[in-house]
Scaffold this motif. Structure first.
Motif, mmCIF file in Angstrom:
data_model
loop_
_atom_site.group_PDB
_atom_site.id
_atom_site.type_symbol
_atom_site.label_atom_id
_atom_site.label_comp_id
_atom_site.label_asym_id
_atom_site.label_seq_id
_atom_site.Cartn_x
_atom_site.Cartn_y
_atom_site.Cartn_z
ATOM 1 N N LEU A 1 29.244 50.743 -11.469
ATOM 2 C CA LEU A 1 29.598 49.337 -11.666
ATOM 3 C C LEU A 1 28.386 48.423 -11.464
ATOM 4 O O LEU A 1 28.176 47.478 -12.230
ATOM 5 N N VAL A 2 27.595 48.732 -10.433
ATOM 6 C CA VAL A 2 26.416 47.884 -10.176
ATOM 7 C C VAL A 2 25.405 48.037 -11.312
ATOM 8 O O VAL A 2 24.880 47.050 -11.839
ATOM 9 N N ALA B 1 18.601 54.858 -6.154
ATOM 10 C CA ALA B 1 19.440 55.157 -7.320
ATOM 11 C C ALA B 1 19.927 53.879 -7.980
ATOM 12 O O ALA B 1 19.917 53.745 -9.205
ATOM 13 N N VAL B 2 20.354 52.912 -7.154
ATOM 14 C CA VAL B 2 20.869 51.654 -7.709
ATOM 15 C C VAL B 2 19.793 50.957 -8.537
ATOM 16 O O VAL B 2 20.018 50.535 -9.676
ATOM 17 N N ILE B 3 18.597 50.866 -7.965
ATOM 18 C CA ILE B 3 17.505 50.174 -8.673
ATOM 19 C C ILE B 3 17.140 50.936 -9.947
ATOM 20 O O ILE B 3 17.008 50.361 -11.032
ATOM 21 N N THR B 4 17.009 52.255 -9.832
ATOM 22 C CA THR B 4 16.609 53.052 -10.984
ATOM 23 C C THR B 4 17.621 52.963 -12.124
ATOM 24 O O THR B 4 17.261 52.745 -13.276
ATOM 25 N N PHE B 5 18.894 53.131 -11.776
ATOM 26 C CA PHE B 5 19.906 53.103 -12.839
ATOM 27 C C PHE B 5 19.989 51.736 -13.489
ATOM 28 O O PHE B 5 20.159 51.624 -14.704
ATOM 29 N N THR B 6 19.869 50.664 -12.686
ATOM 30 C CA THR B 6 19.891 49.329 -13.282
ATOM 31 C C THR B 6 18.728 49.168 -14.255
ATOM 32 O O THR B 6 18.898 48.710 -15.389
ATOM 33 N N ALA B 7 17.541 49.583 -13.818
ATOM 34 C CA ALA B 7 16.354 49.439 -14.664
ATOM 35 C C ALA B 7 16.475 50.289 -15.919
ATOM 36 O O ALA B 7 16.157 49.845 -17.025
ATOM 37 N N SER C 1 20.359 46.765 -23.522
ATOM 38 C CA SER C 1 19.643 45.736 -24.290
ATOM 39 C C SER C 1 19.701 46.042 -25.777
ATOM 40 O O SER C 1 19.836 45.136 -26.596
ATOM 41 N N GLU C 2 19.640 47.334 -26.139
ATOM 42 C CA GLU C 2 19.746 47.667 -27.558
ATOM 43 C C GLU C 2 21.127 47.310 -28.097
ATOM 44 O O GLU C 2 21.267 46.836 -29.226
ATOM 45 N N ILE C 3 22.152 47.509 -27.268
ATOM 46 C CA ILE C 3 23.509 47.165 -27.704
ATOM 47 C C ILE C 3 23.636 45.650 -27.856
ATOM 48 O O ILE C 3 24.167 45.148 -28.851
ATOM 49 N N MET C 4 23.132 44.909 -26.861
ATOM 50 C CA MET C 4 23.250 43.455 -26.940
ATOM 51 C C MET C 4 22.399 42.881 -28.077
ATOM 52 O O MET C 4 22.759 41.875 -28.677
ATOM 53 N N ILE D 1 23.738 45.130 -17.971
ATOM 54 C CA ILE D 1 24.129 44.207 -19.044
ATOM 55 C C ILE D 1 23.398 42.881 -18.862
ATOM 56 O O ILE D 1 22.916 42.282 -19.828
ATOM 57 N N PHE D 2 23.268 42.435 -17.601
ATOM 58 C CA PHE D 2 22.573 41.165 -17.360
ATOM 59 C C PHE D 2 21.110 41.246 -17.797
ATOM 60 O O PHE D 2 20.658 40.473 -18.645
ATOM 61 N N PHE D 3 20.374 42.208 -17.239
ATOM 62 C CA PHE D 3 18.955 42.309 -17.590
ATOM 63 C C PHE D 3 18.786 42.774 -19.036
ATOM 64 O O PHE D 3 17.841 42.363 -19.715
ATOM 65 N N GLY D 4 19.698 43.618 -19.495
ATOM 66 C CA GLY D 4 19.626 44.067 -20.883
ATOM 67 C C GLY D 4 19.767 42.909 -21.858
ATOM 68 O O GLY D 4 19.091 42.858 -22.885
ATOM 69 N N THR D 5 20.648 41.956 -21.523
ATOM 70 C CA THR D 5 20.811 40.791 -22.385
ATOM 71 C C THR D 5 19.531 39.966 -22.402
ATOM 72 O O THR D 5 19.085 39.516 -23.468
ATOM 73 N N LEU D 6 18.921 39.786 -21.230
ATOM 74 C CA LEU D 6 17.650 39.043 -21.190
ATOM 75 C C LEU D 6 16.585 39.769 -22.014
ATOM 76 O O LEU D 6 15.839 39.145 -22.777
ATOM 77 N N LEU D 7 16.540 41.096 -21.873
ATOM 78 C CA LEU D 7 15.570 41.877 -22.651
ATOM 79 C C LEU D 7 15.826 41.729 -24.148
ATOM 80 O O LEU D 7 14.896 41.594 -24.939
#
Ligand SMILES: Nc1ncnc2c1ncn2[C@@H]1O[C@H](COP(=O)(O)OP(=O)(O)O)[C@@H](O)[C@H]1O
Ligand SMILES: [Mg+2]
Lengths: 242, 221
Positions: free
Chosen positions: B29-30, B94-100, B107-110, B36-42
């Motif tokens: 979930l995190v 793990a949290v940081i890595t998976f988010t990154a 980002s490709e989806i967005m 999605i947040f950072f992916g959208t910015l990317l």
């Protein structure tokens, strides 16, 4: 109100506008016509800087549109624009379409914005559709909502880019009626349209474009009486045939 | 040799699995929210006509999408303590890595989502006086998000499966829970089989919901 001076614009190597000059005075209705691909949409988009220009100058109400220091969102909020394909926001209700920019840009309260929206929906005859979504309305109804949405910002001038050319024939008049009423109230209007009936009824002047140039800029009487250029004559004979 | 599942009891689930399941779900979930947040910015950076935004964003996305996730997990685990100057637990790593990592995929989806929204929509926003940020936030992105919802959810299911890779840095997730239980009761085959069944049930029912959602959206359009 709108002054376009010696504007040239290129898309890459292709010059889409060639040294165009035109003006729309306060309270004036100017119709822009010309063959498809002649640059009409591009010109009208330049007026509120939806397209950048490379040469020349455009001012709206004395504000230089092309000056990098100009606050474009603030300027655009004062110029209403109506698009060929309506461009209502499909994820928002009709009411939300009309209030979004009032609240976010003009900082009106929700009550003020709602009141204004209902008044304008009343005016275009769509008050009972306020809670619907754009997809549930006919093309003609959507375009009337789009006009109301632009009017909700109390614009100094209105730009129309072929507002009826995506409509089924039986819906054209309901939109033109709203535009005629607006013209009679003294709204400053720049309209790209091929509706020559509309032009005859309310236009003060007609601008004819071809190949990126303004070929003719004449009073309505002169334009329909005896267009000077051969290209305009040819164009008129083609579209007046039917 | 038959499978002996008698060791599998509620006690075992409580002692070994629940904690792991919670970690896997929270991590998913995190990483989904952050991704999605950072992916959208990317995605917006990549679609920008400013090269100093578009190039680094494209470089980041392509780099992340070209290396195996397990490598990124190991690499971040070593790199982050070095960067912030103190050790960091496997869970936070793990949290940081998976988010990154997931940011690149989301980002490709967005990006596809933003491109699926007609250009005239942003223009209509600008014409009303909305700023670029407002046009995106209020007009374009809600539509992009809605159009891409099934794909975003499918990516999240893949993400949930991928969280099992945290075994590489020793974080305690659902798979690790099964593994530990299997070791304790000396039933590794049964434990891994059960793990597979549990992952299958979770992911299969989620993708079923995505399919139903897709059908419903097709009707609405
Ligand atoms: N974004 C763009 N990039 C490249 N060429 C364009 C773009 N927009 C319009 N054009 C070209 O510019 C010319 C004028 O287009 P437009 O202003 O839409 O004409 P009109 O509205 O009079 O039909 C056309 O030849 C069109 O193909
Ligand atoms: Mg056009």
């Amino acid at each position: 109100m709108i002054e376009i001076r010696n504007v040239s614009k290129w898309f890459g190597a292709f010059q889409v506008l060639k040294d165009c000059s035109a003006r729309v005075d306060k309270g004036e209705v100017v119709v822009v016509c010309g063959p498809s691909g002649s640059g009409k949409s591009t010109l009208i988009k330049c007026v509120n800087a939806l397209e950048p220009i490379q040469e020349g100058e455009i001012t709206v109400a004395g504000i230089p549109v092309t000056d990098p220091k100009t606050d474009l969102p603030k300027l655009r909020a004062k110029v209403g624009m109506v698009f060929q394909h309506f461009e209502l926001f499909p994820h928002l209700s009709i009411m939300q379409n009309l209030t979004l920019a009032q609240v976010r840009v003009l900082r009106r309260t929700r009550e003020e914005a709602n009141e204004k929206a209902l008044k304008l929906l009343d005016r275009v005859g769509l008050r009972d559709q306020a809670q619907k979504f754009p997809g549930q309305l006919s093309g003609g109804q959507q375009q009337r909502v789009a006009i109301a949405r632009a009017l909700a910002m109390d614009p100094l001038a209105m730009l129309f880019d072929e507002p009826t050319s995506a409509l089924d024939p039986e819906m054209i008049n309901e939109v033109l009626d709203v535009m005629v009423e607006l013209a009679h109230e003294g709204m400053t209007m720049m309209c790209v349209t091929h509706e020559m009936g509309f032009a005859r009824k309310v236009a003060h002047r007609v601008v004819f474009m071809d190949g990126g140039e303004i070929v003719e800029d004449a009073s309505k009487e002169d334009f329909f009486g005896k267009p000077r250029s051969e290209r305009a004559q040819l164009f008129l004979s083609k579209i007046l045939q039917h | 040799m038959g499978l002996d599942l008698s060791f599998f009891t509620w006690d075992l689930a409580r002692n070994f699995l629940i904690g792991g399941l919670i970690f896997s779900v929270v991590l998913t979930l995190v990483a989904m929210t952050g991704g999605i947040f950072f992916g959208t910015l990317l995605a917006l950076a990549r679609l920008s006509d400013r090269p100093w935004l578009a190039f680094p964003a494209a470089g980041y996305v392509n780099a992340m999408r070209s290396v195996p996730l397990v490598m990124v997990i190991l690499w971040f685990f070593l790199l982050i303590p070095f960067l912030i100057g103190r050790p960091i637990g496997a869970e936070w790593s793990a949290v940081i890595t998976f988010t990154a990592f997931e940011s690149a995929y989301y980002s490709e989806i967005m990006r596809a989502g933003v491109q699926s929204v007609a250009r005239g929509q942003a223009a209509a926003g600008f014409a009303l006086g909305l700023t670029y940020a407002q046009s995106m936030r209020l007009v374009v992105l809600p539509q992009a998000f809605r159009n891409m919802l099934p794909v975003l959810l499918t990516q999240t299911i893949i993400l949930f499966q991928d969280t099992s890779l945290v075994y590489a840095i020793g974080a305690y997730d659902l798979l690790k829970g099964f593994e530990t239980a299997g070791k304790n009761f000396n039933r590794p085959v049964e434990a891994y089989t059960l793990a597979a069944v549990v992952y299958f049930v979770i992911c299969y029912s989620l993708s079923g919901s995505v399919r139903r959602l897709q059908r419903r959206m097709a009707v609405v359009r």
